[in-house]
Design an enzyme around this catalytic site. Structure first.
Site, PDB file in Angstrom:
ATOM      1  N   ASP A  70       0.838  -1.206   0.000  1.00 43.09           N
ATOM      2  CA  ASP A  70       0.000   0.000   0.000  1.00 43.09           C
ATOM      3  C   ASP A  70       0.873   1.255   0.000  1.00 43.09           C
ATOM      4  OD1 ASP A  70       0.840  -0.148   2.617  1.00 43.09           O
ATOM      5  OD2 ASP A  70      -1.149   0.132   3.507  1.00 43.09           O
ATOM      6  N   SER A  71       2.206   1.074  -0.024  1.00 38.72           N
ATOM      7  CA  SER A  71       3.128   2.191  -0.303  1.00 38.72           C
ATOM      8  C   SER A  71       2.753   2.808  -1.654  1.00 38.72           C
ATOM      9  CB  SER A  71       4.579   1.701  -0.323  1.00 38.72           C
ATOM     10  OG  SER A  71       4.705   0.559  -1.147  1.00 38.72           O
ATOM     11  N   ASP A 109      -1.044  -6.155  -0.211  1.00 37.94           N
ATOM     12  CA  ASP A 109      -1.293  -5.538   1.093  1.00 37.94           C
ATOM     13  C   ASP A 109      -2.783  -5.325   1.322  1.00 37.94           C
ATOM     14  OD1 ASP A 109       0.418  -4.793   3.141  1.00 37.94           O
ATOM     15  OD2 ASP A 109       1.308  -3.157   1.983  1.00 37.94           O
ATOM     16  N   LYS A 139      -0.878  -9.432   2.920  1.00 44.00           N
ATOM     17  CA  LYS A 139      -0.082  -8.942   4.052  1.00 44.00           C
ATOM     18  C   LYS A 139      -0.938  -7.985   4.855  1.00 44.00           C
ATOM     19  CE  LYS A 139       3.431  -5.829   3.595  1.00 44.00           C
ATOM     20  NZ  LYS A 139       2.905  -4.700   4.421  1.00 44.00           N
ATOM     21  N   GLU A 141      -0.941  -5.432   8.599  1.00 44.55           N
ATOM     22  CA  GLU A 141      -0.116  -4.811   9.635  1.00 44.55           C
ATOM     23  C   GLU A 141      -0.693  -5.051  11.025  1.00 44.55           C
ATOM     24  OE1 GLU A 141       0.552  -0.650   8.821  1.00 44.55           O
ATOM     25  OE2 GLU A 141       1.240  -1.048   6.777  1.00 44.55           O
ATOM     26  N   GLU A 208       9.601  -3.862  10.173  1.00 45.20           N
ATOM     27  CA  GLU A 208       9.949  -2.550   9.602  1.00 45.20           C
ATOM     28  C   GLU A 208      10.365  -1.562  10.689  1.00 45.20           C
ATOM     29  OE1 GLU A 208       7.146  -0.852   6.823  1.00 45.20           O
ATOM     30  OE2 GLU A 208       8.228   1.062   6.762  1.00 45.20           O
TER      31      GLU A 208
HETATM   32  O1  KIV Z   1       3.568  -1.051   1.487  1.00 46.41           O
HETATM   33  C1  KIV Z   1       4.709  -1.515   1.371  1.00 46.41           C
HETATM   34  O2  KIV Z   1       5.392  -1.351   0.353  1.00 46.41           O
HETATM   35  C2  KIV Z   1       5.231  -2.274   2.485  1.00 46.41           C
HETATM   36  C3  KIV Z   1       6.697  -2.544   2.493  1.00 46.41           C
HETATM   37  C4  KIV Z   1       7.387  -1.302   2.881  1.00 46.41           C
HETATM   38  C5  KIV Z   1       7.046  -3.674   3.368  1.00 46.41           C
HETATM   39  O3  KIV Z   1       4.511  -2.630   3.367  1.00 46.41           O
END
Ligand code: KIV
Length: 290
Positions: A70-71, A109, A139, A141, A208
């Site tokens: 989600d970056s 994510d 993924k 968090e 992280e």
């Molecule tokens: O959103 C993302 O790219 C991430 C990485 C920084 C691990 O969660």
């Protein structure tokens, strides 16, 4: 000349050989079991991709895990943080990446608030990333707080990668993008979170923004592979945001980023040359005309 032969002219045909001109060995598809088996072994490599061409390039380089992170919200969509990213955004971009048919494991994510409310919603939202986005794992968090939801998703037959430490979706709760686990109490919390993710049934864990010594401690104390980003060299693998490592996102660069190429600068130079040649009448030349 047909469109097909034009396309052929533009293909560099380099995909079938390695750097020495020898034929490339066909790469095995990476699965969650392969990643899990890498604990303490060969290091896991991971980078982000949010679109089809980037996915093809990073997969061609032999990365183990492609993360549609989600970056995306920050480095592609221009938001100040990741909390604005929607599930529809993630489905759209994950689907684009999946069209590259990567040999790398494809992980998507779960955005802010698509989990952490109820197990039912978490399973259904993770399911969209698998069914519509064609991801192979999700993924999410958090640690202790989301352990039951991780278990519910895993029991729903969707593999989960955890993410603890400096979890960017908690930016407002943390009061900024701050390194976590610097105090004894903070370090114990990161470890408790990591253990909770493992107990929930995750196959791997992103660490992280924590001190390198804590990255090493968590890696020693849990049985699933850790993938670090700003967590030191002792994790079982590393992940970076492609736009950071290639200089494509320049608003700010976290300390943990190494810039492997300056594609941002190359892009500006290339477009500058193009503009100059168009203005001077040097482009298009004879070879570009029908
Ligand atoms: O959103 C993302 O790219 C991430 C990485 C920084 C691990 O969660």
């Amino acid at each position: 000349m047909s469109t097909k032969s034009l396309a052929k002219q533009h293909s560099n045909g380099k995909n079938s050989t390695n750097g020495n001109g020898a034929p490339k060995k066909a790469r095995k598809k990476i699965t969650t079991s392969i990643i899990l088996a890498r604990k303490g072994g060969k290091k896991i490599t991971s980078v982000t991709a949010y679109d089809y061409p980037t996915a093809k390039l990073v997969d061609g380089a032999g990365v183990d895990v492609i993360l549609v992170g989600d970056s995306l919200g920050m480095v592609v969509l221009g938001y100040p943080d990741t909390t604005k990213v929607t599930l529809d955004d993630m489905v759209h971009h994950t689907r684009a990446v999946s069209r590259a048919k990567p040999k790398a494991l494809l992980v998507a994510d779960m955005p802010f608030l698509t989990f952490g409310v109820s197990a039912r919603d978490t399973i259904l939202n993770a399911g969209r990333l698998i069914q519509e986005g064609c991801a192979e794992a999700v993924k999410l968090e958090g640690g202790v707080r989301v352990k039951d939801e991780i278990r519910a998703v895993v029991e729903g037959q969707i593999p989960v990668m955890g993410h603890v430490g400096l979890t960017p979706q908690s930016v407002h709760a943390f009061g900024g993008f701050k390194v976590q686990g610097k105090t004894d109490e903070g370090a114990d919390q990161v470890l408790r979170d990591a253990v909770a993710v493992q107990e929930g049934g995750a196959f791997s864990l992103v660490l992280e923004g924590i001190p390198a010594a804590l990255g090493a401690r968590v890696t020693r104390e849990i049985d699933i592979p850790t993938i670090g980003i700003g967590a030191g060299p002792d994790c079982d693998g590393q992940v970076l945001v492609t736009h950071d490592m290639l200089g494509l996102f320049r608003d700010f660069t976290p300390k943990f980023v190494k810039r492997y190429a300056d594609v941002g600068h190359m892009t500006t130079e290339a477009i500058d040359s193009y503009c100059r040649e168009v203005r001077e009448g040097a482009f298009p030349a004879e070879e570009h005309c029908f």
